[in-house]
Design a protein around this motif. Structure first.
Motif, PDB file in Angstrom:
ATOM      1  N   CYS B 320       0.846  -1.200   0.000  1.00  0.00           N
ATOM      2  CA  CYS B 320       0.000   0.000   0.000  1.00  0.00           C
ATOM      3  C   CYS B 320       0.880   1.250   0.000  1.00  0.00           C
ATOM      4  N   GLU B 321       0.629   2.117  -0.950  1.00  0.00           N
ATOM      5  CA  GLU B 321       1.466   3.310  -1.113  1.00  0.00           C
ATOM      6  C   GLU B 321       0.847   4.558  -0.489  1.00  0.00           C
ATOM      7  N   CYS B 322      -0.180   4.372   0.317  1.00  0.00           N
ATOM      8  CA  CYS B 322      -0.838   5.547   0.912  1.00  0.00           C
ATOM      9  C   CYS B 322       0.154   6.573   1.500  1.00  0.00           C
ATOM     10  N   ILE B 325       1.665   8.574  -1.222  1.00  0.00           N
ATOM     11  CA  ILE B 325       0.626   9.338  -1.928  1.00  0.00           C
ATOM     12  C   ILE B 325       0.226  10.556  -1.103  1.00  0.00           C
ATOM     13  N   CYS B 335       0.750   2.404  -7.363  1.00  0.00           N
ATOM     14  CA  CYS B 335       0.565   1.318  -6.392  1.00  0.00           C
ATOM     15  C   CYS B 335       0.159   0.051  -7.138  1.00  0.00           C
ATOM     16  N   LEU B 337      -1.281  -2.479  -6.082  1.00  0.00           N
ATOM     17  CA  LEU B 337      -2.565  -3.045  -5.661  1.00  0.00           C
ATOM     18  C   LEU B 337      -3.748  -2.271  -6.231  1.00  0.00           C
ATOM     19  N   PHE B 338      -3.453  -1.068  -6.767  1.00  0.00           N
ATOM     20  CA  PHE B 338      -4.534  -0.183  -7.212  1.00  0.00           C
ATOM     21  C   PHE B 338      -5.402  -0.837  -8.279  1.00  0.00           C
ATOM     22  N   CYS B 342      -6.942  -3.773  -4.590  1.00  0.00           N
ATOM     23  CA  CYS B 342      -7.541  -2.687  -3.801  1.00  0.00           C
ATOM     24  C   CYS B 342      -8.563  -1.908  -4.623  1.00  0.00           C
ATOM     25  N   MET B 348      -7.702  -1.550   0.686  1.00  0.00           N
ATOM     26  CA  MET B 348      -6.537  -1.988   1.467  1.00  0.00           C
ATOM     27  C   MET B 348      -5.987  -0.823   2.280  1.00  0.00           C
ATOM     28  N   GLY B 349      -6.248   0.380   1.825  1.00  0.00           N
ATOM     29  CA  GLY B 349      -5.697   1.545   2.519  1.00  0.00           C
ATOM     30  C   GLY B 349      -6.738   2.636   2.632  1.00  0.00           C
ATOM     31  N   CYS B 351      -6.682   5.675   1.650  1.00  0.00           N
ATOM     32  CA  CYS B 351      -6.870   6.556   0.484  1.00  0.00           C
ATOM     33  C   CYS B 351      -7.913   6.006  -0.483  1.00  0.00           C
ATOM     34  N   MET B 352      -8.256   4.708  -0.338  1.00  0.00           N
ATOM     35  CA  MET B 352      -9.274   4.124  -1.192  1.00  0.00           C
ATOM     36  C   MET B 352     -10.640   4.144  -0.504  1.00  0.00           C
ATOM     37  N   CYS B 359      -6.824   7.754  -4.069  1.00  0.00           N
ATOM     38  CA  CYS B 359      -7.049   6.464  -4.747  1.00  0.00           C
ATOM     39  C   CYS B 359      -8.521   6.309  -5.130  1.00  0.00           C
TER      40      CYS B 359
HETATM   41  S1  SF4 Z   1      -5.311   2.650  -0.775  1.00  0.00           S
HETATM   42 FE1  SF4 Z   1      -5.131   0.897  -2.152  1.00  0.00          FE
HETATM   43  S2  SF4 Z   1      -4.566   1.738  -4.165  1.00  0.00           S
HETATM   44 FE2  SF4 Z   1      -4.221   3.332  -2.605  1.00  0.00          FE
HETATM   45  S3  SF4 Z   1      -2.070   3.081  -2.081  1.00  0.00           S
HETATM   46 FE3  SF4 Z   1      -3.217   1.873  -0.558  1.00  0.00          FE
HETATM   47  S4  SF4 Z   1      -3.325  -0.186  -1.458  1.00  0.00           S
HETATM   48 FE4  SF4 Z   1      -2.684   1.194  -3.103  1.00  0.00          FE
END
Ligand code: SF4
Lengths: 82, 378
Positions: B320-322, B325, B335, B337-338, B342, B348-349, B351-352, B359
Motif C-alpha cells: 500500500c502506497e498511501c 501518496i 501502487c 494493488l490499485f 484494492c 486496502m488503505g 486513500c481508497m 485512490c
Molecule cells: S489505498 Fe489501495 S490503491 Fe491506494 S495506495 Fe493503498 S493499497 Fe494502493
C-alpha cells in the motif's frame, strides 16, 4: 470529511441555538452554536449539523463577476454577460 | 441549489479554462498542490485536470482527515468498543477504514460491538442521555472544520454533567501538515510551485493563518472553494501570481472565508483543546503541535484517560502506497494493488476508503485516462 454545504435558515428556535434549514427541497436541524446573529433567510455553510459561517451574497456575486470577466478577456468575440 | 449550481456553470468553466490556457506560460511548469481532499475530489469529478494545459499539474496533498489517521488509532477505537464494551459513536467515513490485520469498525460492529454511525455530535450526546447506564464514546476526528462541533459537545456534556460521555480525540491541525510538506519539498520530496489552500478549514481559522507559507517558504497560496469553478479560478490566480513574481496569500473563497475566520469557533476550540506535543500522521510521521487533546478542565471527558488501552504494533498492508501518496510524491497508479487487489469495495488503505482520498478519486473518475493526460506528481 471537510465538506460543508450551503443551507438557508428557514426558522430559528426561541433559544436562538438551533435552526431549521433548507437544502433544496430537504429540511434539517442545524445548530447555531458556532455563529452569531443568524437570521431567517441567511445562507450558512452547514457541516455535521452545525452552521460554520454565513455565506456573503455580495461576495458570491463579485466572485461570479470576476469569473465572467476572466472568460471574456481571452475571447473578444464573446458577448458581454448580462 | 443556490451557491452550488452557479459555481458549476458550464460556460463560465469554458471561459476560465480558456483564461488558464492563455495565462499559462508554455516555457514554465506550474506544479500546484491542493491540500484538501475536497479539491482532489472536485478536480477528478469535474474533469478539471483534463481542462488544464499539460504544464499545469495538480498534485494531491494529505488533506483528508480519514486518510491521515494512523491505523493504530482505529485499532484503539475498536478496542474501546470490544474490550471496554463502550457504545462508540462515529462518523460514517470511518467505518470501513482498515486497521491492523484489516480489522474495521464495520467488522467489529458485525461481530456484536455497539458501534453507532452518527451525523452530528448532537446525536452522540443524545445517545449518552438516553443510555445513562452505558459509557458512550465519541470518536472525534477531523481538521479545524470538524473540531468546533466537538468543542460544543464537550461544553454541553460538562455543563449537563453527562458523566457517561467521553471523547476519543483525533483532531488534527492543517498548518503544521502544510509546513511539513513545504519543509520537505524539493529534490527529495515533492516539487511544487503553489498551493491551493484549504476551503472549509479556512472558514474557521481564517486566511491569515497561512501567512507563513509565502514568508517562510516563498510559495504563493490561494484559498480555494470546493466547487469546480472555484478550483479553476484559484488555479488561474496562482498562475497569475507566479507569472507576475508575486508571492502572497490570496483568497478566492471570499463568500465564506475572511482573514480572521470564525472567532467564536476559535474561542471554543481554545477553551476545550490544547495542542498535543506530537501526533502521528499517516504518511507524514510524527509532527509536533499538529493535533489536539482535551484541555485539563475537560480531562475527565477524555476517553484516553478514562479507558486504558494498549495497542500492539500495527503494520501497513504490504504494497500500500498511501504514505507516499499522502506526501504527494507518488500517485495511486504507482501502487501495484490499485484497481486489482484494492478497490472501493475491498479497500486496502485509507486513500481508497474515503471518497476524498486520491485512490478513490482515481478509481471513480480517472482510471481510464491515458497516462499522458492524467494529473501527475512530477
Ligand atoms: S489505498 Fe489501495 S490503491 Fe491506494 S495506495 Fe493503498 S493499497 Fe494502493
Amino acid at each position: 470529511m471537510c465538506l460543508a454545504i450551503p443551507a438557508r435558515i428557514t426558522a430559528i428556535d426561541p433559544t436562538g441555538q438551533s435552526a431549521t434549514v433548507a437544502l433544496g427541497a430537504v429540511t434539517r436541524d442545524c445548530s447555531l452554536a458556532l455563529i452569531e446573529d443568524a437570521a431567517v433567510g441567511d445562507y450558512v455553510l452547514m457541516h455535521v449539523g452545525y452552521a460554520l459561517n454565513r455565506i456573503s451574497a455580495q461576495e458570491a456575486q463579485q466572485t461570479l463577476a470576476l469569473m465572467r470577466e476572466a472568460g471574456v478577456l481571452v475571447d473578444p468575440d464573446r458577448p458581454e454577460p448580462a | 441549489m443556490k451557491y452550488i449550481d452557479e459555481f458549476r456553470d458550464r460556460d463560465l468553466a469554458r471561459g476560465l479554462a480558456a483564461a488558464i490556457a492563455a495565462a499559462a506560460d508554455p516555457t514554465r511548469q506550474y506544479r500546484l498542490i491542493e491540500f484538501c481532499g475536497g479539491h482532489t475530489h472536485a478536480i477528478f469529478r469535474y474533469g478539471i485536470a483534463d481542462l488544464m494545459p499539460t504544464n499545469v499539474r495538480c498534485i494531491h496533498g494529505p488533506g483528508c482527515p480519514v486518510c491521515v489517521l494512523p491505523m493504530a488509532r482505529i485499532d484503539h477505537a475498536i478496542a474501546l468498543a470490544t474490550r471496554h464494551g463502550v457504545t462508540l459513536c462515529t462518523y460514517a467515513d470511518l467505518m470501513r477504514v482498515p486497521a491492523g490485520e484489516r480489522r474495521t469498525l464495520l467488522k467489529a460492529k458485525a461481530a456484536g460491538a455497539d458501534i453507532r454511525m452518527i451525523y452530528s455530535t448532537q446525536d452522540a450526546l443524545r445517545i449518552a442521555r438516553e443510555n445513562p447506564g452505558r459509557q458512550v464514546v465519541f470518536f472525534a476526528i477531523g481538521f479545524e472544520t470538524t473540531t468546533p462541533p466537538t468543542a460544543v459537545a464537550a461544553k454541553v456534556a460538562k455543563a449537563q454533567g453527562l458523566n457517561n460521555f467521553s471523547i476519543f480525540c483525533n483532531h488534527v491541525l492543517t498548518p503544521p501538515a502544510l509546513r511539513t510538506i513545504l519543509a520537505t519539498a524539493g529534490p527529495q520530496g515533492v516539487r511544487l510551485d503553489g498551493i491551493l489552500g484549504p476551503s472549509h478549514v479556512s472558514t474557521v481559522i481564517g486566511s491569515r493563518s497561512y501567512g507563513f507559507v509565502p514568508q517562510l517558504f516563498g510559495k504563493p497560496v490561494v484559498i480555494a472553494g470546493f466547487e469546480p469553478l472555484d478550483v479553476m479560478q484559484s488555479i488561474l490566480m496562482l498562475i497569475r501570481q507566479l507569472n507576475e513574481g508575486r508571492c502572497e496569500v490570496e483568497n478566492q473563497y471570499t463568500r465564506a472565508v475572511t482573514p480572521e475566520g470564525n472567532r467564536k469557533a476559535q474561542a471554543l476550540m481554545a477553551e476545550v483543546f490544547r495542542p498535543r506535543e506530537t501526533f502521528e500522521w499517516r504518511g507524514l510521521g510524527f509532527l509536533p503541535d499538529s493535533a489536539l487533546r482535551l484541555a485539563d478542565d475537560y480531562a475527565n471527558l477524555d476517553a484516553e484517560r478514562r479507558f486504558a488501552v494498549t495497542i500492539g504494533e500495527v503494520r501497513e498492508v504490504k504494497g500500500c502506497e498511501c504514505p507516499a501518496i499522502l506526501r504527494g510524491i507518488k500517485e495511486p497508479t504507482d501502487c501495484k494493488l490499485f484497481g486489482t487487489v484494492c478497490t472501493p469495495d475491498n479497500p486496502m488503505g485509507s486513500c481508497m476508503v474515503s471518497s476524498e482520498g486520491a485512490c478513490a478519486a482515481y478509481w471513480s473518475y480517472g482510471r481510464f485516462r491515458e497516462p499522458g493526460f492524467r494529473s501527475a506528481t512530477v
